[in-house]
Design a protein around this motif. Structure first.
Motif, PDB file in Angstrom:
ATOM      1  N   LEU A 109      18.019  32.702 -66.292  1.00  0.00           N
ATOM      2  CA  LEU A 109      18.174  31.755 -67.393  1.00  0.00           C
ATOM      3  C   LEU A 109      18.190  30.319 -66.869  1.00  0.00           C
ATOM      4  O   LEU A 109      17.598  29.423 -67.487  1.00  0.00           O
ATOM      5  N   ARG A 127      16.697  29.271 -64.192  1.00  0.00           N
ATOM      6  CA  ARG A 127      15.311  28.920 -63.846  1.00  0.00           C
ATOM      7  C   ARG A 127      14.485  28.639 -65.100  1.00  0.00           C
ATOM      8  O   ARG A 127      13.712  27.670 -65.140  1.00  0.00           O
ATOM      9  N   GLU A 128      14.684  29.501 -66.124  1.00  0.00           N
ATOM     10  CA  GLU A 128      13.925  29.294 -67.360  1.00  0.00           C
ATOM     11  C   GLU A 128      14.318  27.981 -68.033  1.00  0.00           C
ATOM     12  O   GLU A 128      13.451  27.255 -68.545  1.00  0.00           O
ATOM     13  N   LEU A 129      15.622  27.675 -68.019  1.00  0.00           N
ATOM     14  CA  LEU A 129      16.061  26.422 -68.628  1.00  0.00           C
ATOM     15  C   LEU A 129      15.519  25.220 -67.868  1.00  0.00           C
ATOM     16  O   LEU A 129      15.112  24.220 -68.482  1.00  0.00           O
ATOM     17  N   PHE A 171      12.771  25.213 -66.117  1.00  0.00           N
ATOM     18  CA  PHE A 171      11.343  25.141 -66.436  1.00  0.00           C
ATOM     19  C   PHE A 171      11.125  24.601 -67.847  1.00  0.00           C
ATOM     20  O   PHE A 171      10.236  23.768 -68.091  1.00  0.00           O
ATOM     21  N   THR A 172      11.989  25.084 -68.797  1.00  0.00           N
ATOM     22  CA  THR A 172      11.860  24.624 -70.184  1.00  0.00           C
ATOM     23  C   THR A 172      12.148  23.135 -70.298  1.00  0.00           C
ATOM     24  O   THR A 172      11.457  22.416 -71.030  1.00  0.00           O
ATOM     25  N   GLU A 173      13.175  22.684 -69.591  1.00  0.00           N
ATOM     26  CA  GLU A 173      13.506  21.268 -69.634  1.00  0.00           C
ATOM     27  C   GLU A 173      12.363  20.431 -69.057  1.00  0.00           C
ATOM     28  O   GLU A 173      11.999  19.388 -69.618  1.00  0.00           O
ATOM     29  N   GLU A 174      11.821  20.938 -67.959  1.00  0.00           N
ATOM     30  CA  GLU A 174      10.685  20.218 -67.363  1.00  0.00           C
ATOM     31  C   GLU A 174       9.496  20.209 -68.311  1.00  0.00           C
ATOM     32  O   GLU A 174       8.833  19.173 -68.496  1.00  0.00           O
ATOM     33  N   ALA A 175       9.251  21.388 -68.946  1.00  0.00           N
ATOM     34  CA  ALA A 175       8.139  21.463 -69.901  1.00  0.00           C
ATOM     35  C   ALA A 175       8.397  20.560 -71.107  1.00  0.00           C
ATOM     36  O   ALA A 175       7.482  19.917 -71.633  1.00  0.00           O
ATOM     37  N   ARG A 176       9.676  20.525 -71.547  1.00  0.00           N
ATOM     38  CA  ARG A 176       9.998  19.669 -72.695  1.00  0.00           C
ATOM     39  C   ARG A 176       9.776  18.202 -72.371  1.00  0.00           C
ATOM     40  O   ARG A 176       9.245  17.446 -73.191  1.00  0.00           O
ATOM     41  N   ARG A 208       7.684  17.087 -70.179  1.00  0.00           N
ATOM     42  CA  ARG A 208       6.234  16.875 -70.150  1.00  0.00           C
ATOM     43  C   ARG A 208       5.670  16.800 -71.563  1.00  0.00           C
ATOM     44  O   ARG A 208       4.815  15.963 -71.866  1.00  0.00           O
ATOM     45  N   ASP A 254       7.314  15.973 -74.282  1.00  0.00           N
ATOM     46  CA  ASP A 254       7.727  14.713 -74.907  1.00  0.00           C
ATOM     47  C   ASP A 254       6.828  13.572 -74.464  1.00  0.00           C
ATOM     48  O   ASP A 254       6.414  12.725 -75.279  1.00  0.00           O
TER      49      ASP A 254
END
Length: 534
Positions: A265, A267-269, A271-276, A278, A280
């Motif tokens: 979780l 790692r996923e968070l 990655f998700t934060e990084e993706a978010r 990007r 944004d």
């Protein structure tokens, strides 16, 4: 020893909760069974000794005393009869004989199986028989009324034989008394042992209870509490907090799996934060790019109006002044130029209208859709009369919306329904409206050529056409503008793929848009120009 201890520790560390519980239950049942068997034996022993004491030892001693009393009665009666010759003295003797027989039978029954005590009883019987044979019976058979000479003649023998009876009875009673004392002591010892055994059972049960609760606390409750505390810490947002693995193997495995989920979780968070971030950034870039494109489209189309107007005016002037004076090819070229200029003018006007949606609008206000629809139908009267189209509609609700854009929405939808009719068939267009939760669902249904399901999304893309300009006129902006207007008002628009007798376009609108839409930030001069052009 150290190696064996470590090996045992490793072996126990692989035990699951179920295995620990089974082992604990097995040990507890074994200990309780042993204690129960011991307790049952002690109780049986106590009962046996009590039964022997109550039903054998004490009655035997009491009966021995009664037998002694019966023999004393016989001796007293015989001595009195021998001295006086009075028959009344024979009564105690005869009663003593009866009691002797009774007590002897009772003792024989009570001492059955006890060879030593039966030998004592036999010795008593033998001594009594000797005394009776030598003393009692001869004196009892003497004539009444006179002193029996045997009482004097056999005085010494009588004393000796009866003393033998007393000695035999005393010896019997001493042994019976000793037997009873031993039975009493055995009973006391057994009862003491019983008390100790049941005390031990109570202590063992208490110890097992403590061990069970402590084992459950350490093996299950504490690990689960630790796991719950770690889970609550993670749920509170501290995702870096590790899960502590304690307790039996299955609980440690569960903790490890939850910790693996936590790490995944995290790692996923991340990655998700990084993706978010990007997304944004990309959304900001896209929003800026769209704003720039809209500004460019507006400025480009607005600036093209004047030169295009000149081209169109002069080509039309050239057509009117020199039409028919040049050769046929020249007239054809002039027609091409006039038609191209007119199409370009239409395209620029449509592009300007498209760019204004969501950027330039009047203030949202309550409008009557039926009034807007009637005005739109009136503006389309020429094409309606030429095609003979029939326009019908359900009662339409009032909405809070942009009056101008609603007019453009009806104009494009009804205009397309009339334009794309089947050759030789009268166009029929029906507009329906029905409540659907917090929204109104509208449908524009026609009996025209329809739209294939595979083009249901394509038709709403700007400049996308399903037919050539020669077959059907238009710029390919109409449905894209409808989509933009509907979405600007917080709704959705789509083609009904199940309708086959023409085309049916459905869209939703709220009684009031979910939020006010502001004019996009753009140079003041351009925004003013857009408003004036509208």
């Amino acid at each position: 020893m150290s190696g064996n201890t470590k090996a045992r520790t490793r072996r126990f560390s692989t035990w699951t909760t179920r295995r620990w519980l089974r082992a604990g239950v097995a040990v507890s049942l074994t200990v309780l069974t042993l204690l129960g068997v011991t307790g049952a034996w002690v109780l049986g022993r106590t009962e046996s000794i009590s039964d022997t004491l109550v039903n054998t030892k004490s009655p035997a001693l009491s009966t021995s005393f009664r037998l002694e009393s019966a023999l004393l009665n016989q001796e007293t009666g015989i001595r009195g009869y021998g001295l006086t010759g009075t028959s009344d003295f024979l009564t105690p003797y005869q009663q003593g004989l009866t009691d002797q027989a009774t007590h002897t039978e009772t003792l024989t029954r009570l001492l059955h199986g006890d060879a030593a005590r039966l030998r004592d009883l036999t010795a008593v019987q033998d001594a009594v028989a000797t005394w009776q044979e030598r003393i009692a019976e001869p004196i009892a058979s003497s004539p009444a009324g006179t002193t029996s000479p045997l009482i004097t003649e056999r005085a010494a023998e009588g004393k000796e034989t009866f003393d033998a009876v007393r000695i035999a009875l005393s010896s019997q009673q001493d042994r019976l008394r000793a037997d009873r004392a031993r039975a009493v002591q055995d009973l006391s010892d057994t009862m003491t042992l019983r008390n100790w055994v049941f005390t031990a059972i109570a202590l063992v049960i208490a110890a097992l209870t403590v061990l069970v609760f402590e084992g459950l606390r350490r093996g299950i409750t504490r690990p689960l509490e630790q796991l719950g505390a770690d889970a609550r810490t993670i749920a509170a947002g501290t995702f870096e907090h590790p899960i502590t693995s304690t307790g039996p193997a299955d609980l440690r495995r569960l903790s490890g799996e939850i910790d693996f989920m936590r790490r995944r979780l995290v790692r996923e968070l991340a990655f998700t934060e990084e993706a978010r971030l990007r997304l944004d950034a990309q959304a900001a870039d896209l929003q800026r790019s769209n704003a720039e494109l809209e500004q460019f489209a507006y400025v480009a189309s607005h600036d093209l109006q004047e030169p295009l107007r000149k081209v169109s005016s002069f080509t039309q002037l050239l057509q009117r002044r020199y039409g028919g004076q040049l050769d046929q090819r020249a007239d054809q070229y002039i027609d091409y130029a006039v038609d191209g200029a007119n199409r370009m003018q239409t395209l620029i006007n449509d592009l300007l209208d498209f760019s204004r949606v969501g950027r330039v609008h009047h203030e949202l206000q309550s409008i009557e859709l039926e009034t807007v629809l009637n005005r739109t139908v009136s503006s389309l009267s020429v094409s309606i009369e030429e095609s003979g189209a029939e326009i019908t509609h359900d009662p339409l609700p009032p909405l809070v919306a942009d009056h101008t854009q609603m007019g453009m929405l009806w104009q494009n939808l009804i205009g397309n329904a009339i334009k794309f009719h089947r050759p030789g068939q009268t166009p029929k267009v029906h507009i329906s409206a029905e409540r659907e939760g917090d929204l109104w669902r509208f449908a524009v249904t026609d009996n025209g050529i329809g739209i294939a399901p595979e083009y249901a999304e394509k038709v709403f893309v700007i400049f996308q056409r399903l037919h050539t300009k020669d077959a059907y006129s238009g710029s390919g902006i109409g449905l894209a503008m409808c989509k933009k207007i509907v979405e600007f008002h917080g709704g959705t628009i789509a083609i009904d793929p199940d309708y086959r007798d023409g085309a049916r376009i459905t869209f939703t609108l709220a009684d009031e848009p979910p939020r006010a839409t502001e004019i996009s930030t753009m140079p003041e001069a351009v925004r003013d120009g857009a408003v004036s052009s509208a």
